[in-house]
Motif scaffolding. Structure first.
Motif, short mmCIF file in Angstrom:
data_model
loop_
_atom_site.label_atom_id
_atom_site.label_comp_id
_atom_site.label_asym_id
_atom_site.label_seq_id
_atom_site.Cartn_x
_atom_site.Cartn_y
_atom_site.Cartn_z
N MET A 1 -0.16 -22.93 -22.13
CA MET A 1 -0.42 -21.39 -22.46
C MET A 1 0.29 -20.83 -21.05
N ALA A 2 0.80 -19.72 -21.22
CA ALA A 2 1.51 -19.21 -20.20
C ALA A 2 0.73 -17.55 -19.79
N ILE A 3 0.65 -17.45 -18.78
CA ILE A 3 -0.11 -16.06 -18.35
C ILE A 3 1.02 -15.08 -17.73
N ILE A 4 1.34 -13.96 -18.23
CA ILE A 4 2.11 -13.23 -17.74
C ILE A 4 1.59 -11.86 -17.15
N ALA A 5 1.81 -11.44 -15.77
CA ALA A 5 1.23 -10.34 -15.00
C ALA A 5 2.25 -9.29 -15.27
N SER A 6 1.84 -7.87 -15.55
CA SER A 6 2.81 -7.02 -15.41
C SER A 6 2.22 -5.90 -14.76
N ASN A 7 1.53 -6.04 -13.42
CA ASN A 7 0.94 -5.27 -12.79
C ASN A 7 2.06 -4.71 -11.76
N ARG A 8 2.79 -3.59 -12.35
CA ARG A 8 3.96 -3.13 -11.39
C ARG A 8 3.52 -1.86 -10.75
N PRO A 9 3.72 -1.67 -9.46
CA PRO A 9 3.28 -0.19 -9.14
C PRO A 9 3.98 1.02 -10.02
N GLN A 10 3.26 1.92 -10.15
CA GLN A 10 3.94 3.09 -10.92
C GLN A 10 4.81 3.90 -9.91
N THR A 11 5.74 4.24 -10.60
CA THR A 11 6.91 5.11 -9.53
C THR A 11 7.18 6.52 -10.48
N GLY A 12 7.93 7.33 -9.87
CA GLY A 12 8.41 8.50 -10.35
C GLY A 12 7.34 9.35 -10.93
N LEU A 13 7.54 9.71 -12.31
CA LEU A 13 6.87 10.60 -13.06
C LEU A 13 5.55 10.07 -13.47
N ALA A 14 5.36 8.91 -13.74
CA ALA A 14 4.13 8.05 -14.23
C ALA A 14 3.37 8.06 -13.06
N ALA A 15 3.73 7.90 -11.67
CA ALA A 15 2.80 7.95 -10.72
C ALA A 15 2.31 9.33 -10.40
N LEU A 16 3.10 10.30 -10.55
CA LEU A 16 2.74 11.73 -10.37
C LEU A 16 1.76 12.26 -11.79
N TYR A 17 1.98 11.76 -12.84
CA TYR A 17 1.03 12.12 -14.07
C TYR A 17 -0.35 11.46 -13.62
N SER A 18 -0.52 10.13 -13.23
CA SER A 18 -1.63 9.52 -12.97
C SER A 18 -2.14 10.14 -11.65
N GLY A 19 -1.78 10.63 -10.71
CA GLY A 19 -2.26 11.13 -9.60
C GLY A 19 -2.88 12.38 -9.93
N PHE A 20 -2.11 13.32 -10.79
CA PHE A 20 -2.58 14.56 -11.59
C PHE A 20 -3.98 14.14 -12.24
N ARG A 21 -3.85 13.19 -13.30
CA ARG A 21 -4.90 13.04 -14.17
C ARG A 21 -6.35 12.75 -13.51
N ASP A 22 -5.98 11.81 -12.48
CA ASP A 22 -7.26 11.65 -11.47
C ASP A 22 -7.93 12.65 -10.73
#
Length: 73
Positions: A1-22
């Motif tokens: 079984m393979a485990i794939i991690a996709s924990n990439r840091p957010q950049t651009g608009l996604a980071a801006l939206y996430s910060g605003f939402r928080d």
């Protein structure tokens, strides 16, 4: 079984939206906490009937008294 991690840091608009939402969530929570009148209700409920009577209150009118500036009964 393979485990794939996709924990990439957010950049651009996604980071801006996430910060605003928080920021909005923290502000809303602080406002709700500030507007809560539960402590005042509990203080009045702890009083004796004689103390409430001196204030012109009965137990069934405590909530209406606490919120009288917001709700007109």
């Amino acid at each position: 079984m393979a485990i794939i991690a996709s924990n990439r840091p957010q950049t651009g608009l996604a980071a801006l939206y996430s910060g605003f939402r928080d920021w909005l969530a923290r502000g809303t929570e602080a406002y709700i906490r500030q507007q809560s009148r539960r402590a005042e209700i509990e203080i009045l409920r702890a009083k004796s009937d004689a103390e409430l009577a001196r204030m012109g209150l009965t137990r069934d009118r405590i909530v209406q008294y606490v919120f009288s500036d917001r709700i007109w009964f």
